[in-house]
Every structure is written in structure tokens, then in C-alpha cells.
Design a protein around this motif. Sequence first.
Motif, PDB file in Angstrom:
ATOM      1  N   HIS A 166       9.517  45.912 120.531  1.00  0.00           N
ATOM      2  CA  HIS A 166       9.949  46.021 121.918  1.00  0.00           C
ATOM      3  C   HIS A 166       9.425  47.337 122.490  1.00  0.00           C
ATOM      4  N   ALA A 167       8.582  47.263 123.507  1.00  0.00           N
ATOM      5  CA  ALA A 167       8.162  48.470 124.217  1.00  0.00           C
ATOM      6  C   ALA A 167       9.273  48.867 125.179  1.00  0.00           C
ATOM      7  N   LEU A 168       9.591  50.157 125.226  1.00  0.00           N
ATOM      8  CA  LEU A 168      10.659  50.643 126.110  1.00  0.00           C
ATOM      9  C   LEU A 168      10.101  51.624 127.128  1.00  0.00           C
ATOM     10  N   PHE A 169      10.509  51.454 128.374  1.00  0.00           N
ATOM     11  CA  PHE A 169      10.272  52.438 129.426  1.00  0.00           C
ATOM     12  C   PHE A 169      11.657  52.952 129.813  1.00  0.00           C
ATOM     13  N   VAL A 170      11.918  54.211 129.467  1.00  0.00           N
ATOM     14  CA  VAL A 170      13.272  54.761 129.514  1.00  0.00           C
ATOM     15  C   VAL A 170      13.445  55.697 130.703  1.00  0.00           C
ATOM     16  N   GLU A 171      14.540  55.546 131.413  1.00  0.00           N
ATOM     17  CA  GLU A 171      14.998  56.551 132.373  1.00  0.00           C
ATOM     18  C   GLU A 171      16.058  57.375 131.658  1.00  0.00           C
ATOM     19  N   TYR A 172      15.714  58.627 131.339  1.00  0.00           N
ATOM     20  CA  TYR A 172      16.586  59.436 130.494  1.00  0.00           C
ATOM     21  C   TYR A 172      17.078  60.663 131.245  1.00  0.00           C
ATOM     22  N   GLU A 173      18.401  60.881 131.180  1.00  0.00           N
ATOM     23  CA  GLU A 173      19.030  62.053 131.783  1.00  0.00           C
ATOM     24  C   GLU A 173      19.369  63.043 130.673  1.00  0.00           C
ATOM     25  N   ALA A 174      18.734  64.222 130.711  1.00  0.00           N
ATOM     26  CA  ALA A 174      18.961  65.226 129.679  1.00  0.00           C
ATOM     27  C   ALA A 174      20.275  65.962 129.896  1.00  0.00           C
ATOM     28  N   GLU A 175      20.640  66.810 128.928  1.00  0.00           N
ATOM     29  CA  GLU A 175      21.887  67.573 129.006  1.00  0.00           C
ATOM     30  C   GLU A 175      21.958  68.426 130.261  1.00  0.00           C
ATOM     31  N   ASP A 176      20.815  68.962 130.693  1.00  0.00           N
ATOM     32  CA  ASP A 176      20.805  69.821 131.875  1.00  0.00           C
ATOM     33  C   ASP A 176      20.681  69.040 133.185  1.00  0.00           C
TER      34      ASP A 176
ATOM     35  N   PHE B 215       6.690  52.880 121.924  1.00  0.00           N
ATOM     36  CA  PHE B 215       5.894  51.744 121.493  1.00  0.00           C
ATOM     37  C   PHE B 215       5.908  51.650 119.967  1.00  0.00           C
ATOM     38  N   PRO B 216       6.800  50.819 119.382  1.00  0.00           N
ATOM     39  CA  PRO B 216       6.724  50.575 117.944  1.00  0.00           C
ATOM     40  C   PRO B 216       5.413  49.868 117.598  1.00  0.00           C
ATOM     41  N   ARG B 217       4.855  50.207 116.435  1.00  0.00           N
ATOM     42  CA  ARG B 217       3.567  49.646 116.030  1.00  0.00           C
ATOM     43  C   ARG B 217       3.702  48.811 114.756  1.00  0.00           C
TER      44      ARG B 217
END
Length: 362
Positions: free
Chosen positions: A213-223, A232-234
Amino acid sequence: MRVVICGGGVIGACTAYFLGQRGAEAVVVERTGVACAASGKSGGFLALDWCDGTPLAALARRSFALHAELAAAFGSWDYRRLDTLAVAASARRSLRATGGLPGWVAREAALQQQLGTTRTTAQIHPERFTRGMMDAAIAAGARLQIGEVTGLLRHADRVAGVLVDGAPLGADAVVIALGPWSLLACAWLPLPMVYGLKGHSVVLRTGVAVTPHALFVEYEAEDGAAHAPEVFPRPDGTTYVCGLSSEAPLPLDPAAVATDGMAQAKLRAMIRGFAPGLADAEAVAAQACYRPVTRDGLPLMGRVSGVAGAYVATGHSVWGMLNGPATGETMAELIADGRTSLDIAAFDPARLPALPADAVRA
């Protein structure tokens, strides 16, 4: 005819291969090594229709099909179809889980939507693909020459070859396919500026339990900072994760590209936030590369105005691996046949102002 291709990345390798299919002699001149820059350090993600509605649509669709054909013919670079998901995750709060995510993704993450299926998205191992295409080009009669292109040979308003480490190498045509280092060719030819956008990545040894599964992540960091890592798993049991773009200066030598400060630590922290089971995996590679971009975001493909026999193929930004095969096929058509199956008028380098030659020398 002899065609000298400046650059041993995916565009140069594919152009050499398709020129060989048309009976032309291709000589690829590469300073550092095949796939030494972005062509060996990118994610290798392929999408059928993500460029629809843009001038890149036909090129991308043709290239997606070519990737499948080339994999069937050569089958040596981990080509496979996969599902692609948009995911939201945060280090500051738990999101409302929606289900539908692979088991290796954090329970606190949320599935936003499915972006692609095995019909519309796929992947390759970029270094293996680029090297495989170069090997196929050599098998078809191409030659790889290690050396630095230091100038262009001209006879009146026509190219006559290049200088490689100061020595002449004659040619009927020359293709500039140096990625962001195509900027150097602005000292020899009327070409627009090509910029280098730096990105960081890590390749982790995660094992075969990580599903395709390819992931496109919206990530919110600690700050509170927002990031957009891609995962991208291979098939070989590794997982590629990239993110953290920057505008750091481009070094003259691709071998001098290095990661910035705490970039790898920040990538690891992000991975721990959206896929904690992968965060402590061994790093097979911790790396950075520069993707070539232009002022309007479209590649430069075609003849160089005012200099017969001069061509350029660069500036593909994040779609270089996807569009490599169709770019190579199209450039080979243009050089050998004088016409192309695809309409590439939108990529004409003359659409943008040429960088003054003295600006490069400065």
C-alpha cells in the motif's frame, strides 16, 4: 547517426534505449554514475491518471503503459501494481479512526480516501529500473562513457559534438538530460533556468509483512508543523519514506549531495507517528536528492531554438520516474524521425526565457 546524451539518469537511459530501437548510435556521457542522483533515490511511484487535466496527461498515460510493457519484457526492477491511500496522522492528538488502513499503520491514523488501485497505480525500484534500461540500451548498441561534459562543439549554427573532460566527442545530435545540472548547459545553449528542489528519504529494512500500500500522509508534528511524507513498501522487504523538501544550494558534483542536519531524525519521528512499528527498522539508505523543476512546473522537451541538432529533456520534477519511458520514446522519435506521436508543444524550451550564458559562468 550518433547521438550524445548528457546524463545517465532515467531520461538519458530511456532515450538511449529508444534511439537504439531506431538504429541510432547513442553515447551516454555521465560524470558520476548511472542513477547516481534522483533516478536512484526517488520513490519509484507510478500513476496512470494523476496528471489528467494538465499538459502532462498524454505523456503520463503513455509512460504508465510503457512501464508495464518494459517490465513484461525485462522483468528485473520490482515492478508491481499496488493500492494507494491518503492518510492523516498527528503527533499531538488521536484522529477518529475510520478503518480500512493496513495493519502496520498507527491505530490513531485516519484513512482520508483511496487515491489509486492496482489498475491505476504501480511502483518500480528506481535505481534498478534506470540501470536496467541502460543495460538494455547498451545491449541495443549504446555506449556509456564516464566523464564530465565541459562544453559543446559547434559548426556554425549546428552542434558537432561535446567536450568530455576537455576532449572532443563528435555527434550528429546532442541531448541535454542532466536533471538539475542541466543548468550548466545554459552556458552553451539558449536554455531556461532549471532549479533543483532537494528532498530527503530513508529506506528501511521492514520485511515482507508490510503490505503493498502506497501512502500519502498528511502529518501534524508535535510543534504543529504540517508535513507530507510519502511511503512506498517494496517487494524486496524494504520500505521507502520521503519528505522534508528544501531549497539548499545545488552542489556542482552529484556525488557531493548530502542530507541536511536533523533531516533523518525528523523523518524517523514522523514515521513513529504514523507507522510506529517501522520506526526502529534498520536503515538501508539515508539519503537526499535534487529533483529538476522549471519556472512553470512543466518539463523541457524538444529542440533547442537556433542550434540545429541540440535537444533537451529535463525538468520533470516529481514525475521523472513515471515519465521516463515516454520521454525517451518521444525524444528518440523527434531526433530519428523528425516528428513525435505525442504533442509536446507545451514542453517547448523556447516558451521560457533563456538564462544568459554569463550568469552560469558567474
